[in-house]
Scaffold this motif. Structure first.
Motif, mmCIF file in Angstrom:
data_model
loop_
_atom_site.group_PDB
_atom_site.id
_atom_site.type_symbol
_atom_site.label_atom_id
_atom_site.label_comp_id
_atom_site.label_asym_id
_atom_site.label_seq_id
_atom_site.Cartn_x
_atom_site.Cartn_y
_atom_site.Cartn_z
ATOM 1 N N THR A 1 0.823 -1.211 0.000
ATOM 2 C CA THR A 1 0.000 0.000 0.000
ATOM 3 C C THR A 1 0.859 1.264 0.000
ATOM 4 O O THR A 1 0.328 2.364 -0.037
ATOM 5 N N GLY B 1 5.684 0.275 -2.973
ATOM 6 C CA GLY B 1 5.154 -1.085 -3.010
ATOM 7 C C GLY B 1 4.017 -1.275 -4.004
ATOM 8 O O GLY B 1 3.927 -2.337 -4.645
ATOM 9 N N ARG C 1 -1.923 -3.647 7.319
ATOM 10 C CA ARG C 1 -2.616 -3.477 8.606
ATOM 11 C C ARG C 1 -4.005 -2.882 8.388
ATOM 12 O O ARG C 1 -4.814 -2.884 9.279
ATOM 13 N N ASN C 2 -4.233 -2.373 7.169
ATOM 14 C CA ASN C 2 -5.515 -1.726 6.849
ATOM 15 C C ASN C 2 -6.195 -2.517 5.729
ATOM 16 O O ASN C 2 -6.025 -2.215 4.545
ATOM 17 N N ALA D 1 5.008 -6.631 12.386
ATOM 18 C CA ALA D 1 5.628 -6.632 13.715
ATOM 19 C C ALA D 1 5.161 -7.834 14.541
ATOM 20 O O ALA D 1 5.654 -8.050 15.646
ATOM 21 N N ILE E 1 8.863 -1.934 3.449
ATOM 22 C CA ILE E 1 8.119 -1.294 4.535
ATOM 23 C C ILE E 1 8.875 -0.134 5.151
ATOM 24 O O ILE E 1 10.105 -0.075 5.132
ATOM 25 N N HIS F 1 8.999 1.461 8.757
ATOM 26 C CA HIS F 1 8.557 1.168 10.122
ATOM 27 C C HIS F 1 9.702 1.487 11.075
ATOM 28 O O HIS F 1 10.868 1.231 10.745
ATOM 29 N N CYS G 1 10.766 -6.283 12.233
ATOM 30 C CA CYS G 1 9.785 -6.838 11.277
ATOM 31 C C CYS G 1 10.496 -7.781 10.299
ATOM 32 O O CYS G 1 10.006 -8.882 10.011
ATOM 33 N N VAL H 1 13.828 -3.739 -0.161
ATOM 34 C CA VAL H 1 14.177 -2.362 -0.544
ATOM 35 C C VAL H 1 15.021 -1.735 0.559
ATOM 36 O O VAL H 1 14.524 -1.461 1.661
HETATM 37 N N1 LIG Z 1 10.254 6.744 -0.730
HETATM 38 C C1 LIG Z 1 11.539 6.875 -1.060
HETATM 39 O O1 LIG Z 1 11.947 7.887 -1.645
HETATM 40 C C2 LIG Z 1 12.519 5.763 -0.737
HETATM 41 C C3 LIG Z 1 13.830 5.832 -1.223
HETATM 42 C C4 LIG Z 1 14.705 4.787 -0.938
HETATM 43 C C5 LIG Z 1 14.296 3.708 -0.154
HETATM 44 N N2 LIG Z 1 13.026 3.697 0.325
HETATM 45 C C6 LIG Z 1 12.605 2.560 1.176
HETATM 46 O O2 LIG Z 1 11.522 1.908 0.548
HETATM 47 C C7 LIG Z 1 10.660 1.350 1.550
HETATM 48 C C8 LIG Z 1 9.236 1.753 1.240
HETATM 49 O O3 LIG Z 1 9.147 3.158 1.244
HETATM 50 P P1 LIG Z 1 7.785 3.905 0.839
HETATM 51 O O4 LIG Z 1 8.163 5.319 0.575
HETATM 52 O O5 LIG Z 1 7.076 3.131 -0.199
HETATM 53 O O6 LIG Z 1 6.983 3.838 2.232
HETATM 54 P P2 LIG Z 1 5.464 4.235 2.507
HETATM 55 O O7 LIG Z 1 4.815 4.853 1.334
HETATM 56 O O8 LIG Z 1 5.457 4.989 3.804
HETATM 57 O O9 LIG Z 1 4.756 2.814 2.740
HETATM 58 C C9 LIG Z 1 5.086 2.090 3.876
HETATM 59 C C10 LIG Z 1 4.478 0.713 3.729
HETATM 60 O O10 LIG Z 1 4.951 -0.060 4.835
HETATM 61 C C11 LIG Z 1 3.879 -0.841 5.280
HETATM 62 N N3 LIG Z 1 4.092 -1.155 6.675
HETATM 63 C C12 LIG Z 1 4.657 -0.374 7.630
HETATM 64 N N4 LIG Z 1 4.669 -1.010 8.795
HETATM 65 C C13 LIG Z 1 4.100 -2.231 8.573
HETATM 66 C C14 LIG Z 1 3.833 -3.325 9.400
HETATM 67 N N5 LIG Z 1 4.137 -3.327 10.712
HETATM 68 N N6 LIG Z 1 3.245 -4.403 8.860
HETATM 69 C C15 LIG Z 1 2.914 -4.436 7.553
HETATM 70 N N7 LIG Z 1 3.153 -3.410 6.708
HETATM 71 C C16 LIG Z 1 3.734 -2.326 7.231
HETATM 72 C C17 LIG Z 1 2.640 0.023 5.094
HETATM 73 O O11 LIG Z 1 1.514 -0.838 4.967
HETATM 74 P P3 LIG Z 1 0.131 -0.656 5.736
HETATM 75 O O12 LIG Z 1 0.104 0.722 6.325
HETATM 76 O O13 LIG Z 1 -0.905 -0.842 4.639
HETATM 77 O O14 LIG Z 1 0.092 -1.742 6.739
HETATM 78 C C18 LIG Z 1 2.951 0.704 3.768
HETATM 79 O O15 LIG Z 1 2.497 -0.072 2.694
HETATM 80 C C19 LIG Z 1 11.173 1.858 2.900
HETATM 81 O O16 LIG Z 1 11.926 0.838 3.513
HETATM 82 C C20 LIG Z 1 12.068 3.021 2.536
HETATM 83 O O17 LIG Z 1 13.126 3.207 3.474
HETATM 84 C C21 LIG Z 1 12.109 4.684 0.047
#
Ligand SMILES: NC(=O)c1ccc[n+]([C@@H]2O[C@H](COP(=O)([O-])OP(=O)(O)OC[C@H]3O[C@@H](n4cnc5c(N)ncnc54)[C@H](OP(=O)(O)O)[C@@H]3O)[C@@H](O)[C@H]2O)c1
Length: 285
Positions: free
Chosen positions: A13, A17, A36-37, A57, A76, A78, A84, A103
């Protein structure tokens, strides 16, 4: 032969992802998402996606989500990401999964461990490496899709004085590379840097973004970190606080990695910022 039929996407979500989950589905994998949603996830992922409620978690939730999967993609965000990932790795080992994709980030290295996110990601990577399960770790940096976050409240604002250049990449290219990593034996047990085709400062990228998508914004304001931190503190805005910490960290350490191997194995990202901007301008159906 494909290494996986059913892939669980944890973090489907999220910003990165969702396109990955759709890319894997388009490549005819069976894609299960865990969130979680559950109602939000069901709305985003209609059939043939499989949608399961769960919290990474909680080990029992992870066991349940991974049942009958061959592989897991972890994306994720988190505060206890490493915990996790430990749950996911242990469950993946006990259920005999064949593949993990994860990632991480382009600045993730021992030297930058003082930054808490890097420490969590290094611990997560270590757990994956120690699992004995085939893996691909992808390390992207700045995404073009993040630029919209700097124009959310009227003016365009950059944090501090960005002077480092980053290879901005589109999520479309990133999602294609993740899918490719499941088709390509050379991607097994590799840690690959994901860089877009051009190196730009955040200021240069944001100016292009505003020129094309927000022509009413005539200039990009540069706001010192100290002022932004003060605003975040006074207003209790935790998202701004963590955004400022992230941007100032990235500006401090810069991009030093080399994407040659990822480009050779998975195909180099091709979408330039100008091309990406022209796609954003086309009205969605
Ligand atoms: N965005 C960037 O520019 C960027 C750049 C480099 C690396 N990254 C890495 O890429 C990854 C994803 O980033 P993003 O920007 O896509 O994050 P995001 O939009 O904030 O999405 C976070 C995701 O993590 C899931 N999540 C968090 N805690 C969880 C839990 N306890 N159980 C299950 N699902 C959980 C959430 O799912 P639900 O809320 O639906 O449960 C949500 O789908 C991260 O590790 C980040 O460090 C991101």
């Amino acid at each position: 032969m494909r290494v996986a039929q059913r892939i669980l996407v944890i973090g489907a979500t999220g910003l990165l992802g969702e396109p990955v989950a759709y890319g894997l589905r388009d490549a005819e994998f069976i894609v299960r998402v865990v969130s979680r949603n559950i109602s939000g996830a069901r709305a985003t992922f209609p059939e043939p996606f499989e949608v399961i409620e769960g919290d990474a978690a909680k080990r029992a939730d992870v066991d349940n989500a991974l049942t009958d999967c061959d592989a897991v993609h972890i994306s994720i965000d988190h505060d206890q990401e490493d915990e996790c990932i430990t749950h996911v790795v242990e469950a993946a080992q006990s259920q005999g999964l064949k593949r993990i994709t994860y990632v991480s980030g382009t600045t993730v290295c021992e030297e930058n461990r003082w930054f808490p996110l890097v420490d969590r990601k290094l611990k997560s990577e270590q757990a994956i490496l120690a699992s004995g399960i085939d893996y691909t770790i992808l390390c992207p940096g700045w995404f073009m899709e993040m630029l919209s976050r700097f124009v959310r409240h009227g003016p365009a604002i950059v944090f501090g004085k960005p002077s480092r250049r980053w290879h901005f990449v589109s999520i479309q290219d990133f999602a294609r590379m993740v899918t490719e990593s499941y088709r390509c034996p050379e991607a097994v047990n590799k840690r690959l840097y994901v860089h877009g085709p051009q190196a730009l400062t955040v200021l240069e990228a944001l100016r292009s973004y505003c020129r094309v998508l927000h022509p009413e914004i005539k200039r990009v304001l540069r706001v010192p970190y100290s002022l932004l931190r003060g605003i975040a503190w006074l207003s209790g805005n935790a998202e701004l606080q963590s955004g400022v910490n992230m941007v100032s960290y990235l500006e401090q350490v810069g991009e030093r990695s080399d994407a040659t191997e990822a480009n050779a194995i998975l195909g180099a990202p091709e979408i330039t910022l100008d091309e990406w901007l022209s796609i954003q301008k086309v009205p969605r159906e």
